[in-house]
Design a protein around this motif. Structure first.
Motif, PDB file in Angstrom:
ATOM      1  N   LYS A  46       0.824  -1.216   0.000  1.00 36.10           N
ATOM      2  CA  LYS A  46       0.000   0.000   0.000  1.00 36.10           C
ATOM      3  C   LYS A  46       0.855   1.262   0.000  1.00 36.10           C
ATOM      4  O   LYS A  46       0.451   2.282  -0.554  1.00 36.10           O
ATOM      5  CB  LYS A  46      -0.953  -0.004   1.186  1.00 36.10           C
ATOM      6  N   ALA A  81       0.365   4.151  -2.540  1.00 40.63           N
ATOM      7  CA  ALA A  81       0.099   5.493  -2.032  1.00 40.63           C
ATOM      8  C   ALA A  81       1.120   6.494  -2.571  1.00 40.63           C
ATOM      9  O   ALA A  81       0.769   7.623  -2.903  1.00 40.63           O
ATOM     10  CB  ALA A  81       0.116   5.499  -0.503  1.00 40.63           C
ATOM     11  N   ASP A 137      -3.195   8.495   3.890  1.00 44.75           N
ATOM     12  CA  ASP A 137      -3.983   8.208   5.084  1.00 44.75           C
ATOM     13  C   ASP A 137      -4.259   6.717   5.242  1.00 44.75           C
ATOM     14  O   ASP A 137      -4.294   6.195   6.353  1.00 44.75           O
ATOM     15  CB  ASP A 137      -5.307   8.972   5.069  1.00 44.75           C
ATOM     16  N   ASP A 138      -4.463   6.015   4.121  1.00 44.99           N
ATOM     17  CA  ASP A 138      -4.743   4.590   4.173  1.00 44.99           C
ATOM     18  C   ASP A 138      -3.562   3.821   4.752  1.00 44.99           C
ATOM     19  O   ASP A 138      -3.733   2.929   5.583  1.00 44.99           O
ATOM     20  CB  ASP A 138      -5.089   4.082   2.768  1.00 44.99           C
ATOM     21  N   ARG A 161      -3.352   4.548   8.509  1.00 47.26           N
ATOM     22  CA  ARG A 161      -4.352   3.785   9.262  1.00 47.26           C
ATOM     23  C   ARG A 161      -3.938   2.320   9.409  1.00 47.26           C
ATOM     24  O   ARG A 161      -4.076   1.733  10.484  1.00 47.26           O
ATOM     25  CB  ARG A 161      -5.719   3.872   8.586  1.00 47.26           C
TER      26      ARG A 161
END
Length: 80
Positions: free
Chosen positions: A32, A36, A49-50, A53
């Protein structure tokens, strides 16, 4: 001798639990993060942000494993 076996089994359980949580999450974070990075370069700033998190969820998972290990270890040492 029995307590040594119990300690070894507890350590094995802890290492398995930690491996399960961290192996999956670190792989997902790595993938990710690459995605990203590309999305951020294209102006999609929320993509970061993903990853954040997921990293926070991973940290919570590790804390839960450690907390469970500590609680189990304390209960075994005190006989409870």
């Amino acid at each position: 001798m029995q307590w040594q076996l119990a300690v070894a089994e507890q350590r094995l359980r802890f290492s398995r639990d930690l491996h399960d949580v961290m192996g999956r999450n670190l792989s997902a974070i790595a993938v990710k993060n690459q995605l990203a990075g590309e999305l951020v370069r294209r102006g999609r700033l929320e993509a970061a942000d993903d990853v954040r998190r997921l990293a926070e969820d991973s940290l919570r998972g590790v804390r839960e494993v450690v907390r469970g290990h500590r609680n189990t270890g304390c209960a075994q040492r005190t006989g409870g």
